[in-house]
Design an enzyme around this catalytic site. Structure first.
Site, short mmCIF file in Angstrom:
data_model
loop_
_atom_site.label_atom_id
_atom_site.label_comp_id
_atom_site.label_asym_id
_atom_site.label_seq_id
_atom_site.Cartn_x
_atom_site.Cartn_y
_atom_site.Cartn_z
N LEU A 82 0.87 -1.18 0.00
CA LEU A 82 0.00 0.00 0.00
C LEU A 82 0.90 1.23 0.00
O LEU A 82 1.61 1.49 0.97
CB LEU A 82 -0.90 0.01 1.23
CG LEU A 82 -1.65 -1.30 1.56
CD1 LEU A 82 -2.60 -1.07 2.73
CD2 LEU A 82 -2.39 -1.84 0.35
N GLY A 85 5.51 5.42 -2.64
CA GLY A 85 6.41 6.58 -2.53
C GLY A 85 7.80 6.08 -2.16
O GLY A 85 8.19 4.97 -2.52
N VAL A 102 9.19 5.00 0.66
CA VAL A 102 9.26 3.75 1.43
C VAL A 102 8.77 2.57 0.58
O VAL A 102 9.42 1.52 0.53
CB VAL A 102 8.43 3.87 2.73
CG1 VAL A 102 8.33 2.53 3.44
CG2 VAL A 102 9.08 4.91 3.65
N VAL A 111 9.21 3.18 14.20
CA VAL A 111 10.04 3.96 15.12
C VAL A 111 11.50 3.90 14.69
O VAL A 111 12.08 2.82 14.56
CB VAL A 111 9.91 3.44 16.57
CG1 VAL A 111 10.72 4.33 17.52
CG2 VAL A 111 8.46 3.40 17.00
N ILE A 130 16.95 1.57 12.76
CA ILE A 130 17.45 1.10 14.05
C ILE A 130 16.51 0.02 14.57
O ILE A 130 15.32 0.26 14.69
CB ILE A 130 17.52 2.24 15.09
CG1 ILE A 130 18.26 3.46 14.53
CG2 ILE A 130 18.17 1.76 16.37
CD1 ILE A 130 18.27 4.65 15.48
N LYS A 189 5.84 8.14 17.81
CA LYS A 189 6.82 7.07 18.03
C LYS A 189 6.95 6.74 19.51
O LYS A 189 7.02 5.58 19.90
CB LYS A 189 8.16 7.49 17.44
CG LYS A 189 8.10 7.63 15.92
CD LYS A 189 9.25 8.45 15.38
CE LYS A 189 9.18 8.58 13.87
NZ LYS A 189 10.16 9.56 13.36
#
Lengths: 398, 398
Positions: free
Chosen positions: A8, A11, A13, A130, A134, A203
C-alpha cells in the site's frame, strides 16, 4: 511456494521495499524457504505511477487488492490514520499478516490491530514505525525478557535534529535552518508534524505501548516544539558545552507512564550529545542491564525497507506478552536527581520545595537540581541530560 | 516443572547470575512457565566460598555436577579455555544446554561446541561473551536476516578504553592510568590481555564467526596494544579534535575476513568518539540498513548476568544459518576512501601507490587518504575513523 505481498503506497518507502525485495530475492528465499513476490501495489493517483513489472497489479482501488485471493502479507507504506487503518483491518480479517511503517496510524490504532490480529492468528509488524533502520522494537522486545525498562530518551525525529544541528554548526536561525531542511527534502512544506514534536510523540506512544503495555494518558503528555529556540540560545549553551536536542522521554513514575517531547540541553557525556543531522538515537535505562544506546538512520528509503524486511522474516514469531506490572519495583528507583537550567528570577521564585540552586553560571542563568522531575508552567526551564557536575564547578562566564 | 541450572564459577559473573535468578524469580517463571533454580555451583577452592542456599550443591569437582541427573542448563562463568571447554563438551554430550560468558574459550572452541550442540539438539548461548550487557549478538542475528554486514568497528575492551580516557582527561601517563584502573578494579595485576588487545581480539573473533561464518586467518589478523601511546600524543591529537580509541575492526574484503585490534584516532562525528571510560560500543555497517551503533556497559556483574538470562530465555530458539557467501556483492562496495595520520618523512616515503597526501597539519604530520586500507610495517600511521574533511581544511598548527 510463494509469499505474495500487496504494497500500500509507492512513494519513497514503498519503492524501497519493492527494490529491496527484488534485489535480494536469493537472500530472502534462503531465509524463508519461499519466493517473495510483490503482486499488487496500491497508489492514490494511478496516472503518476507505472507498475515496476508487468506481473504486478497497479491499482488505486483497495477493494481490488482485498479481493485477490492469493495475498499473504499487506505492507502499509502510506501516511495518515485513514484509510490505512481500515485497509489493514480488512486485510487482517481476511487472514493476512500486516506490516506497517505508518507511525501516526499505529500510534492511534495499535490496540485495535493487535487484538484483531490475535483473533485471526496473524502478525502485526511495526519495526519501521520507530527510528527507521534502528532495530529498536526487536531490541526492546529482547531486553524486556530479562529487564524492566525504567526510562527511554530518544531523538526520534531526524528533521528537528537536523534543524538544531544546522542552527548550531552554521549559526542559522530556525527559519533558515528549516528552509535548508526543506530544500534538501528532509522537511515537508508544512513542517508542523516534525518541529512541533507530533511525529516524535507518535513514536514515543508506540514505544510506551510496547514497554509499559499502555500509552500515556493525555494529562501525562507534554509536547513542546523547537520553533521558538533562538539562534543566540543555541550559541550561548554551545559555549557552555551543552547542545540543544529535541528529545522524547518515556518513563514510568508514580505508577503512571509519562511522556514528554521537548527541547533539552545535553551534556557531552550523554550518548545523545553527538547524534547529529538526520540521525536518530535511543537511550534505554533498564533495571538489570543498566543503560544501552542505539544510533542509526531514522528514516530513508533503504533503512525503512530493511526494518520492513526484518518484520517480514519474523512474521511467524509469536509476540511475547510482557508482564510489566507484576513486580512494581520501579517506583522505588525513580528518585535520581535531575539537573535544569533556570532562566531569570521569576523562574527561581517559582521553584518548588526540594529544588536546589547549585550555581549561577551566567547573569540570570542558574543550574538547579531536584529529586525527580521539575515542572513549572513556563519556558524558563530546560532539562540537562547527562552528568552536569562540570557545570556546577564552572566559573561564571558573563 | 523446574529448569535446573549448574553454575560453573562463582566470581563476579557467577554471583551476578545467581542473584539475578533469585531476585527475578517471578519474572522468569512468567516468561518460561517454569521455575528456574540453581542447583549446583562449581568453584575452584571450596574453602573460599559458601553455598548461597542449603539446597545448592557447592563443589570443586565437575564430575559431581556431570553425574547429577536433573541438570538442564550449564552456565559457564569461569575464565580460560580449559577446563571450561572440556566441561561444556561433556555437558552437551549429556544433552544439556550451555551458556557461556567465557570469551577466550568461545573464541577458540565455538566451532566444536556448536557442532556438538547440533548433534545433541541443545543450544549454545554466548551473548555475554561480547560487550557484556549490550545485546550485540541478538542484534547482529536480527540484522543478518535482511542485511549483509560489511564492517564492524568496536570498542570491545572497557579497561583499555578507561585507560585512554583517563590519559586524555587527566593528562596521565599510560602507567599512571593503568595503576588507577588497577586500583579501581578495572584492570588485572597482569593487564596484558586488555591493553595488548587479546581480549578485544577474542570478542572480534566471535563476532567474525557469527557474521562471516569463519574466523580471520592468522595472516589477516593485526593486533596492536596501547601501552606505547605517549601522554603527549594523546594531548597533541586531542587539540586537533581527535581521540585515541582502541578499536577492533572486522571486515570482509577481497573474499577474506580481516581483523585488526589497534589504536586509532576518532573524529567527533564518529559514534565511537564519545564512548568513554569502561563503556563498550559497536558500530555496524550493513548493506541495506546503513550504519547502526550500539553502546552500553561492556562488563560488570549485572550487565553480564542480564546477557546470560537473555540466553536462558532464548534457549529454545533455533539458530539460523546465515548465508553470507551466497551473493558476493560485498567486495564491490569496499572501495571507500580511508583517512590516516602519517608521522614523519620516512612514513611518507613508504606510502604505496594511490595514497594521496592531503594536508600537512603540523610539523612532520600529514593527513593521507587512500582507497581501501593502508598498511605499512611501521607505527608511523594511525587510521582516522569518521569524516576527516575538517582536518584537510585545517590550518597548520605548529
Amino acid at each position: 511456494m510463494t509469499i505474495n505481498i500487496a504494497l500500500l503506497g509507492y512513494g519513497t518507502v514503498g519503492k524501497g521495499v519493492y527494490r529491496t525485495i527484488q534485489q535480494h530475492q536469493g537472500r530472502l528465499q534462503k531465509l524463508l524457504s519461499e519466493e517473495v513476490k510483490v503482486v499488487a501495489i496500491l497508489v492514490r493517483d494511478i496516472k503518476k505511477h507505472t507498475a515496476p513489472d508487468q506481473s504486478v497489479m497497479l491499482t488505486n482501488q483497495y477493494e481490488k487488492i482485498q479481493q485477490l485471493e492469493n495475498i499473504d502479507v499487506v505492507i502499509d507504506a502510506i501516511v495518515g490514520i485513514e484509510p490505512a487503518a481500515t485497509y489493514l483491518q480488512s486485510a487482517i480479517e481476511k487472514g493476512r499478516h500486516v506490516i506497517t511503517a505508518n507511525k501516526e496510524m499505529f500510534a492511534e490504532k495499535s490496540n485495535i490491530l493487535r487484538e484483531l490480529a490475535k483473533k485471526y492468528h496473524v502478525s502485526v509488524g511495526y519495526e519501521a514505525t520507530v527510528a527507521g533502520g534502528i532495530p529498536i522494537i526487536q531490541t526492546l522486545k529482547k531486553l524486556l525478557n530479562a529487564n524492566k525498562v525504567t526510562k527511554v530518551e530518544g531523538i526520534l525525529n531526524g528533521t528537528s535534529n537536523f534543524i538544531l544541528t544546522k542552527m548550531r554548526e552554521e549559526q542559522l536561525s530556525f527559519d533558515n535552518a528549516l528552509a535548508l531542511a526543506q530544500k534538501l527534502g528532509y522537511a515537508e512544506a508544512d513542517p508542523t508534524n516534525d518541529v512541533e514534536g507530533f511525529d516524535a510523540y507518535y513514536k514515543a506512544a508506540i514505544l510506551s505501548e510496547l514497554i509499559y503495555g499502555e500509552k500515556p494518558k493525555s494529562e501525562q503528555i507534554e509536547r513542546n516544539g523547537i520553533a521558538s529556540i533562538a539562534k543566540s540560545d543555541i550559541t550561548f549553551f554551545n559555549e557552555l558545552g551543552l547542545r540543544y536536542k529535541h528529545v522524547a522521554t518515556i518513563e514510568y513514575a508514580h505508577s503512571q507512564v509519562k511522556c514528554a517531547v521537548r527541547p533539552v540541553l545535553v551534556e557531552s557525556n550523554h550518548p545523545l550529545y553527538q547524534v547529529e543531522g538526520v540521525q536518530n538515537a535511543i537511550h534505554i535505562e533498564a533495571d538489570i542491564v543498566g543503560s544501552i544506546s542505539l544510533q542509526g538512520p531514522g528514516a530513508g528509503m533503504y533503512p525503512t525497507a530493511s526494518a520492513i524486511i526484518e518484520d517480514l522474516i519474523h512474521l511467524s514469531e509469536k509476540d511475547q506478552e510482557y508482564t510489566f506490572n507484576e513486580e512494581s519495583t520501579l517506583d522505588q528507583q525513580r528518585s535520581a536527581k535531575t539537573s535544569w537550567i533556570a532562566y531569570g528570577r521569576s523562574a527561581l521564585q517559582q521553584l518548588p520545595e526540594g529544588a536546589e540552586i547549585m550555581k549561577m553560571i551566567a547573569n540570570d542563568t542558574w543550574v538547579v537540581e531536584i529529586e525527580g522531575d521539575l515542572r513549572i508552567e513556563d519556558a524558563s526551564l530546560i532539562q540537562i541530560l547527562g552528568d552536569a557536575t562540570r557545570l556546577k564547578e564552572m566559573k561564571k562566564i558573563h
